[in-house]
Write a protein that holds these residues in place. Structure first.
Motif, PDB file in Angstrom:
ATOM      1  N   ARG A 385       0.832  -1.211   0.000  1.00  0.00           N
ATOM      2  CA  ARG A 385       0.000   0.000   0.000  1.00  0.00           C
ATOM      3  C   ARG A 385       0.863   1.257   0.000  1.00  0.00           C
ATOM      4  N   LEU A 386       1.891   1.302   0.843  1.00  0.00           N
ATOM      5  CA  LEU A 386       2.735   2.495   0.880  1.00  0.00           C
ATOM      6  C   LEU A 386       3.458   2.699  -0.447  1.00  0.00           C
ATOM      7  N   LEU A 387       3.875   1.618  -1.070  1.00  0.00           N
ATOM      8  CA  LEU A 387       4.543   1.736  -2.367  1.00  0.00           C
ATOM      9  C   LEU A 387       3.571   2.194  -3.451  1.00  0.00           C
ATOM     10  N   MET A 388       2.303   1.839  -3.334  1.00  0.00           N
ATOM     11  CA  MET A 388       1.315   2.349  -4.278  1.00  0.00           C
ATOM     12  C   MET A 388       1.103   3.850  -4.080  1.00  0.00           C
ATOM     13  N   TRP A 389       1.146   4.311  -2.837  1.00  0.00           N
ATOM     14  CA  TRP A 389       1.088   5.755  -2.593  1.00  0.00           C
ATOM     15  C   TRP A 389       2.301   6.441  -3.213  1.00  0.00           C
ATOM     16  N   LEU A 390       3.472   5.843  -3.049  1.00  0.00           N
ATOM     17  CA  LEU A 390       4.683   6.408  -3.649  1.00  0.00           C
ATOM     18  C   LEU A 390       4.561   6.453  -5.167  1.00  0.00           C
ATOM     19  N   GLU A 391       4.077   5.364  -5.753  1.00  0.00           N
ATOM     20  CA  GLU A 391       3.882   5.326  -7.206  1.00  0.00           C
ATOM     21  C   GLU A 391       2.893   6.399  -7.650  1.00  0.00           C
ATOM     22  N   ALA A 392       1.814   6.557  -6.898  1.00  0.00           N
ATOM     23  CA  ALA A 392       0.801   7.555  -7.251  1.00  0.00           C
ATOM     24  C   ALA A 392       1.382   8.969  -7.204  1.00  0.00           C
ATOM     25  N   TYR A 393       2.143   9.270  -6.152  1.00  0.00           N
ATOM     26  CA  TYR A 393       2.774  10.590  -6.079  1.00  0.00           C
ATOM     27  C   TYR A 393       3.710  10.809  -7.263  1.00  0.00           C
ATOM     28  N   LEU A 394       4.489   9.790  -7.577  1.00  0.00           N
ATOM     29  CA  LEU A 394       5.442   9.919  -8.677  1.00  0.00           C
ATOM     30  C   LEU A 394       4.719  10.172  -9.993  1.00  0.00           C
ATOM     31  N   VAL A 395       3.682   9.402 -10.266  1.00  0.00           N
ATOM     32  CA  VAL A 395       2.923   9.559 -11.519  1.00  0.00           C
ATOM     33  C   VAL A 395       2.231  10.920 -11.567  1.00  0.00           C
ATOM     34  N   LEU A 396       1.587  11.311 -10.477  1.00  0.00           N
ATOM     35  CA  LEU A 396       0.855  12.577 -10.450  1.00  0.00           C
ATOM     36  C   LEU A 396       1.789  13.772 -10.589  1.00  0.00           C
ATOM     37  N   PHE A 397       2.874  13.798  -9.805  1.00  0.00           N
ATOM     38  CA  PHE A 397       3.776  14.952  -9.834  1.00  0.00           C
ATOM     39  C   PHE A 397       4.541  15.031 -11.155  1.00  0.00           C
ATOM     40  N   TYR A 398       4.833  13.874 -11.736  1.00  0.00           N
ATOM     41  CA  TYR A 398       5.492  13.886 -13.041  1.00  0.00           C
ATOM     42  C   TYR A 398       4.521  14.351 -14.124  1.00  0.00           C
ATOM     43  N   THR A 399       3.278  13.915 -14.034  1.00  0.00           N
ATOM     44  CA  THR A 399       2.252  14.372 -14.991  1.00  0.00           C
ATOM     45  C   THR A 399       2.079  15.881 -14.909  1.00  0.00           C
ATOM     46  N   ASN A 400       1.990  16.395 -13.698  1.00  0.00           N
ATOM     47  CA  ASN A 400       1.894  17.855 -13.525  1.00  0.00           C
ATOM     48  C   ASN A 400       3.119  18.556 -14.105  1.00  0.00           C
TER      49      ASN A 400
END
Length: 470
Positions: A385-400
Motif C-alpha cells: 500500500r505504501l509503495l502504491m502511494w509512492l507510485e501515485a505521487y510519482l505519476v501525479l507529480f510527473y504528470t503535472n
C-alpha cells in the motif's frame, strides 16, 4: 546540524562502544580464530566497498591491542606511491622494533635488500622503453641504474643464491617476530587493497606469499573480492583468468562481516543528522497535513533500505543529502517524505533515471517501468500500500511536471454513466488493484492540497538550486 557523517570515534578502552551495528561479536569470532590457529595464515575479510569494513577493522585492531596482540595497520591505497611493496611492509614492521632488537631487524633488512635485486634496472628499462627512442640513451640510463643497484647485487648473482636469501629472510623474520611478540602472533592488517593500483595490489599478494609465509604472522586482508578480481584480470591482461582460483593461492580463510539488521543503521542516521529538528518543529506540526511527515519519512526509509540493497556508505550519502536539501523547505511547505526521499535515493543509486525524470524524456509507462525495477524486490504484503502511494505521487507529480499544471484528468476522469471516477493509469505495483490505486489518487485529490505540486518542487531543492531557509 551535521552535514556529513564523521568518522566514528574509537575509544581505546572500549573500541566498539560507538559501533551502531553491534559488530563486536564478529570481532570476537575473528579473535577466537587467531587464538585457534596462531601459527600464521592469511585471512581475507571480504565485503563490498562502503559496508563499513575499515571502521570495523580499526575497532578490531584496538581490541586486539587491548588483548595483548601487536598489530600493524597498513593502508595499501595510501601507500601505493611506493613501487616496491616489500619496502613499505618492512617499513611498517620497523615501527614495532624495540631498541634492543634493532640490530636483529637491520640484519633482516640486509636480507630483504637481496630480494630486491634487479628491481631498479627493470623499472628503468620500462620507463625508457616507453618514453625514449634512442638506443644509446636507453642503454646509458639503464647502465647508470644498474650501477645504483650494485649494492643489492654484490652478494647474490645466481638463482640458487637468491633462493637461499629468501629462506634466510623468512627464518630471520620468524625469529624476530617470535622474540618480540610475547608468544603471540603479529597481526598485520592490509586495508583498501582493492582500491590501490592493480599491479601494486598483485605485488603485495605475491610478496606475502613468497616472503612472509612464516609462523607467528597473520595477515588480514580487507578487500572487496570482486573488485580485486577485476584488478587481477587487468594486470594479466585477460578477463578470462579465474580470479577466484588465483586468490585461493594467497588466502587461507575468507570471512564476510554479516549485514546489519534491517532498519538499524538508517534509524541511527535519522537521529545523527537531526531530522527531528525540522520534521518535529511545533511551527510545522501545527499544519495538520504536515504533522505525520516524520512517520511517513521513517516508513519509506524502512522500505527503501530493507533487503540490504545498498551499502552503508550510500545510506549515509542519502541521509546527509536529504537533511541538507530539507533546509530549503519552509515550515509550512509540503515535503511529501515518500517522494522526497525516493528521488534522493534514486539520484544516488540510479542517477540516469533521476535525470530522465528531470528532463521529461519518459512517458508515464516508461516512468512506471523504471520505478518498478528499483522497488520490485521491496514489494510484499506489508509494503504494497505504501509503495502504491509512492507510485501515485510519482505519476501525479510527473504528470503535472510535463504538462506544467495540475492535470488530474490525465490520471482519472468522471464516468457520467456510472457516476464514479474511472482510472486512466494503472498501477505497476499491483495491476489488478485498480480500485485501490484510484482510491489513492482520490485521497490525494480530496484530502491533501499537495496534489498540484510537480516534480520540480522536489528536484530543485534536491539539486540545491533553491535558497536555504532552515
Amino acid at each position: 546540524m551535521n552535514i556529513k557523517h564523521s568518522e566514528i570515534t574509537i575509544d581505546p578502552e572500549n573500541p566498539f562502544e560507538n559501533c551502531k551495528l553491534d559488530r563486536k561479536k564478529y570481532s570476537q569470532v575473528l579473535t577466537g580464530l587467531i587464538n585457534s590457529y596462531s601459527e600464521g595464515f592469511v585471512l581475507a575479510i571480504n565485503n563490498k566497498w562502503g559496508t563499513g569494513k575499515t571502521t570495523f577493522i580499526k575497532m578490531w585492531k584496538q581490541d586486539l591491542i587491548n588483548n595483548g596482540y601487536k598489530t600493524v595497520y597498513f593502508n595499501a591505497w595510501e601507500n601505493d606511491f611506493e613501487n616496491n611493496p616489500l619496502v613499505a611492509i618492512m617499513g611498517e614492521l620497523k615501527i614495532l622494533t624495540k631498541k634492543s632488537a634493532d640490530p636483529e631487524f637491520k640484519s633482516i633488512l640486509k636480507k630483504a635488500s637481496i630480494l630486491s635485486k634487479h628491481l631498479v634496472p627493470i623499472v628503468a628499462q620500462s620507463i625508457v622503453d616507453r618514453y625514449i627512442d634512442t638506443k644509446e640513451i636507453k642503454d646509458a640510463i639503464v647502465d647508470l641504474s644498474k650501477g645504483a643497484s650494485d649494492l643489492f647485487e654484490n652478494d647474490v648473482n645466481e638463482y640458487s643464491a637468491k633462493k637461499k636469501g629468501i629462506k634466510e629472510f623468512r627464518t630471520g623474520l620468524s625469529h624476530f617476530i617470535a622474540n618480540n611478540n610475547d608468544g603471540k602472533p603479529l597481526i598485520f592488517i592490509i586495508d583498501e587493497l582493492d582500491r590501490c593500483r592493480p599491479n601494486y595490489a598483485v605485488s603485495i599478494l605475491e610478496q606475502i606469499k613468497h616472503f612472509f609465509s612464516i609462523p607467528d604472522i597473520i595477515f588480514v586482508l580487507s578487500i572487496d573480492k570482486e573488485q580485486l578480481g577485476n584488478a587481477i584480470c587487468g594486470v594479466y591482461g585477460s578477463d578470462k583468468i579465474d580470479s577466484n582460483e588465483y586468490l585461493r593461492r594467497f588466502i587461507d580463510i575468507e570471512y564476510s562481516i554479516p549485514e546489519p539488521e534491517n532498519n538499524v543503521f538508517h534509524k541511527y542516521l535519522y537521529s545523527y543528522f537531526g531530522f527531528d529538528d525540522f520534521l518535529e518543529k511545533n511551527s510545522r506540526k501545527q499544519y495538520r497535513e504536515l504533522a505525520s511527515d516524520k512517520r511517513s519519512f521513517l516508513e519509506i526509509s524502512n522500505i527503501l533500505f530493507s533487503n540490504n540493497s545498498i551499502t552503508l556508505r550510500q545510506q549515509e550519502k542519502i541521509f546527509s543529502h536529504s537533511r541538507l536539501a530539507m533546509r530549503s523547505f519552509g515550515d509550512n511547505m509540503y515535503l511529501v517524505p515518500e517522494i522526497f526521499l525516493f528521488l534522493i535515493y534514486t539520484k544516488v543509486i540510479n542517477e540516469n533515471y533521476y535525470n530522465k525524470i528531470k528532463s521529461k524524456t519518459l512517458s508515464i509507462p516508461e516512468l512506471q517501468e523504471e520505478f518498478y525495477k528499483i522497488i520490485k524486490n521491496k514489494i510484499n504484503e506489508d509494503t504494497q500500500r505504501l509503495l502504491m502511494w509512492l507510485e501515485a505521487y510519482l505519476v501525479l507529480f510527473y504528470t503535472n511536471y510535463i504538462h506544467q499544471d495540475y492535470r488530474r484528468n490525465k490520471i482519472f476522469e468522471r464516468d457520467a454513466t456510472l457516476n464514479k471516477n474511472k482510472l486512466l493509469v494503472h498501477s505497476i505495483i499491483n495491476k489488478s488493484a485498480d480500485d485501490e490505486f484510484l482510491s489513492v489518487f482520490e485521497n490525494i485529490d480530496n484530502s491533501r492540497n499537495s496534489g498540484n505540486l510537480d516534480i520540480s518542487h522536489f528536484t530543485n531543492r534536491i539539486d540545491l538550486t533553491e535558497s536555504i531557509i532552515n
